[in-house]
Design a protein around this motif. Structure first.
Motif, short mmCIF file in Angstrom:
data_model
loop_
_atom_site.label_atom_id
_atom_site.label_comp_id
_atom_site.label_asym_id
_atom_site.label_seq_id
_atom_site.Cartn_x
_atom_site.Cartn_y
_atom_site.Cartn_z
N ASN A 401 39.08 64.42 78.56
CA ASN A 401 39.65 63.17 79.55
C ASN A 401 38.14 62.63 79.30
O ASN A 401 36.80 62.08 79.36
CB ASN A 401 39.52 63.96 81.22
CG ASN A 401 40.06 64.73 80.93
OD1 ASN A 401 41.86 64.35 80.93
ND2 ASN A 401 39.62 66.07 81.08
N LEU A 402 38.41 61.14 78.65
CA LEU A 402 37.67 60.07 78.57
C LEU A 402 38.43 59.02 79.77
O LEU A 402 39.02 58.51 79.26
CB LEU A 402 37.54 59.22 76.97
CG LEU A 402 38.19 60.23 75.80
CD1 LEU A 402 38.10 59.50 74.35
CD2 LEU A 402 36.75 60.95 76.01
N LEU A 422 40.89 57.36 81.46
CA LEU A 422 42.00 55.59 81.50
C LEU A 422 41.54 55.53 79.70
O LEU A 422 42.18 54.41 79.62
CB LEU A 422 40.74 54.69 82.75
CG LEU A 422 41.66 53.45 82.41
CD1 LEU A 422 42.48 52.94 82.83
CD2 LEU A 422 40.62 52.68 83.53
N LEU A 423 40.68 55.91 79.08
CA LEU A 423 39.89 55.08 77.73
C LEU A 423 41.32 55.86 76.66
O LEU A 423 41.29 55.11 75.92
CB LEU A 423 38.41 56.33 77.65
CG LEU A 423 37.87 54.94 76.18
CD1 LEU A 423 38.33 53.01 76.46
CD2 LEU A 423 36.15 55.16 76.56
N ARG A 424 41.54 57.12 77.33
CA ARG A 424 42.41 57.01 76.70
C ARG A 424 43.65 57.24 75.97
O ARG A 424 43.92 56.69 75.40
CB ARG A 424 42.69 58.58 76.64
CG ARG A 424 41.91 60.05 76.30
CD ARG A 424 41.88 61.26 76.39
NE ARG A 424 43.38 61.79 75.63
CZ ARG A 424 44.29 62.50 76.09
NH1 ARG A 424 43.67 63.25 76.85
NH2 ARG A 424 45.24 63.00 75.34
N ARG A 443 47.72 65.33 81.90
CA ARG A 443 47.21 66.27 82.63
C ARG A 443 46.53 65.63 84.01
O ARG A 443 46.48 66.37 84.98
CB ARG A 443 47.44 67.74 82.57
CG ARG A 443 48.29 69.03 81.41
CD ARG A 443 47.96 70.13 81.39
NE ARG A 443 47.03 69.97 81.41
CZ ARG A 443 45.77 71.45 81.23
NH1 ARG A 443 46.26 71.32 80.04
NH2 ARG A 443 44.79 71.18 82.14
N TYR A 444 46.18 64.49 83.63
CA TYR A 444 45.13 64.72 84.93
C TYR A 444 44.58 62.99 84.56
O TYR A 444 44.49 62.42 83.51
CB TYR A 444 44.07 65.03 84.73
CG TYR A 444 42.41 64.65 85.43
CD1 TYR A 444 42.53 65.29 87.02
CD2 TYR A 444 41.67 64.10 85.13
CE1 TYR A 444 41.39 64.99 87.94
CE2 TYR A 444 40.06 63.52 86.71
CZ TYR A 444 40.57 64.03 87.34
OH TYR A 444 39.66 63.68 88.23
N PHE A 445 44.84 62.52 85.57
CA PHE A 445 44.72 60.67 84.84
C PHE A 445 44.62 59.83 86.76
O PHE A 445 45.17 60.33 87.59
CB PHE A 445 45.94 60.11 84.47
CG PHE A 445 46.00 58.64 84.69
CD1 PHE A 445 44.98 57.69 83.72
CD2 PHE A 445 46.28 57.71 85.16
CE1 PHE A 445 45.14 56.67 83.15
CE2 PHE A 445 46.70 56.23 85.65
CZ PHE A 445 45.61 55.68 84.75
N ASN A 446 43.47 59.35 86.45
CA ASN A 446 43.34 58.64 88.33
C ASN A 446 43.08 56.95 87.77
O ASN A 446 41.61 57.14 86.54
CB ASN A 446 42.47 59.25 89.27
CG ASN A 446 41.12 59.32 88.49
OD1 ASN A 446 40.45 58.01 88.24
ND2 ASN A 446 40.42 60.93 88.73
#
Length: 471
Positions: A401-402, A422-424, A443-446
């Motif tokens: 998670n970047l 967000l950077l990915r 699987r995870y993002f905001n």
């Protein structure tokens, strides 16, 4: 005082009520908003204080009306889209075996969002900072048991002389929040802060109890039993509701925080957020299954009746099943639901005047479960014009998670965008020429974005550093 608190809430158009209702229904997954990691590090943005009320913004006056902060969140504790759909040639096909293998015993899907409609921040003295915010929030969470998919994919053989649990759980809530906070500088090292939140619930859907089990005997006969108690508020009669009805759902919460400066370079902080609950009184309905009624045993197919041409055989079985498992609904009394509480513990080390490294431990507690995460970050200030944060987080058993955040200061206007993982997104596009790989594996993002009006940048630290260099 109470009129002062309610006034900005009443001014929100009735459309906000229906928007929140629609969001809650669409997200009717038992969700909860997991903490944000990268936003915690973007110290140049006034919304930074939302994560520790002891934080003090860089500006003596802050005002935002409208989109001061808009936030969207998605989280999945177990699987990504690529665990379900696989590409074979030019086609996407469902791989149910792979999907089932990716699941945990319990699988949590989380969505959340919030809009900050108003913010006022004022540096009242060298020691005291005050802030007031008004906004609306929505969160939803669903727990999906692995047994629910296993029995359709693998059949009942794995549950002989045992049982399978089909007990999904849900919690979906939207509410208005008016928050009053302050931080106080006790001395040169210690700062403490707190925030009081007045809540007005809009809609809620939650399961107080959800037990749906299938027992399989050694002769393969199956017994299905249900025991359900679900509740809603503000949904059943939404078409005829008035905004005043929703203001009956009152709640209260507090935030607490502190920061400690160990030396000129190293600081630590801790905060406890959203300790509180909402009491639901408007349009409350209950939906129940009585386990003494909701039970049905299927002994197998009667082949003789099929051979004899009994066309009503299956219809009669289904009618019997439906009658036993029909939810009983009706108006009910008030009930109470807690907010998802969040905790942050951080350490920051300033290696240069404008570069800070940070480490963050964060977790959320909801319905007795803890959801932890870790993050490492670096924040760089570009004079007074901009600030950039980069983060690397371990969340939901995922360690790719970047996160990234950016704020641009064009006084008196400040613009910012920040998010976890967000950077990915752009990196995936550069590597693959499309966003497909990112979207299929996330699987995870905001993401959070907004605009503030800011005045009176605090230059005390800059002057102190300048004087030290002169010496």
């Amino acid at each position: 005082m109470m009129n002062t608190l309610i006034s900005p809430l009443r001014s929100i158009d009735n459309r906000m009520k229906y928007l929140s209702l629609i969001i809650c229904i669409l997200c009717s997954t038992q969700l909860f908003a997991q903490p944000e990691a990268t936003m915690y590090t973007l110290s140049g943005v006034p919304q930074h204080v939302n994560y520790n009320p002891a934080f003090v913004p860089n500006y003596k006056f802050v005002l935002s009306i409208g989109p001061g902060s808009v936030h969207a969140h998605y989280s999945n504790s177990s699987f990504a889209y690529s665990d379900f759909a696989v590409r074979r040639g030019d086609s996407l096909v469902a791989d149910l075996v792979k999907f089932n293998g990716a699941l945990n015993k319990k699988n949590y899907i989380t969505t959340a969002g919030d809009v900050e409609a108003f913010r006022l921040g004022i540096q009242l003295s060298k020691r005291l900072y005050f802030n007031w915010t008004v906004g609306t929030k929505v969160f939803a969470r669903q727990m999906i048991p692995q047994d629910l998919t296993s029995i359709f994919i693998n059949g009942t053989a794995g549950f002989v002389n045992g049982s399978a649990s089909f007990s999904p759980q849900l919690e979906a809530t939207s509410y208005l929040e008016s928050a009053f906070g302050a931080s106080y500088k006790v001395n040169e090292k210690l700062t403490v802060g707190g925030r009081i939140k007045i809540l007005r619930g809009l809609v809620n859907a939650s399961t107080e109890n959800s037990e749906l089990t299938l027992a399989v005997a050694d002769d393969y006969s199956m017994t299905l039993t249900g025991d359900v108690n679900a509740r809603t508020s503000g949904i059943q009669n939404a078409d005829n509701a008035d905004i005043d009805d929703y203001l009956k759902n009152k709640g209260f919460a507090i935030d607490l925080g502190a920061t400690l400066k160990l030396n000129e370079k190293l600081s630590v902080g801790a905060s406890l957020l959203d300790v509180g609950a909402i009491n639901w009184k408007n349009d409350t309905y209950a939906y129940t299954l009585d386990p003494t009624v909701a039970t049905y045993t299927f002994a197998g197919v009667d082949l003789q009746r099929i051979i004899d041409g009994d066309e009503d055989y299956f219809d009669a079985e289904m009618d019997s099943l439906e009658s036993k498992f029909e939810l009983q609904e009706g108006a009910t009394g008030g009930y109470r639901t807690p907010l998802p509480g969040k905790m942050y513990f951080n350490a920051s080390y300033k290696i240069k005047k404008q570069i800070t490294f940070g480490a963050l431990l964060f977790m959320e507690k909801f319905q007795g479960r803890f959801h932890p995460g870790l993050s490492a970050s670096v924040h760089k200030e570009f004079w007074r014009i901009a600030g950039v944060s980069l983060s690397y987080s371990g969340i939901n058993r995922g360690f790719g998670n970047l996160g990234a955040g950016f704020n641009l200061n064009l006084t008196p206007f400040q613009f910012y965008v920040v998010g976890d993982n967000l950077l990915r997104m752009p990196l995936s596009y550069l590597a693959n020429g499309s966003y497909e790989k990112f979207a299929s594996n996330v699987r995870y993002f905001n993401v959070r974005a907004g605009m503030n009006i800011v005045f009176g940048r605090d230059r005390s630290n800059e002057k102190k550093a300048y004087n030290q260099r002169k010496k």
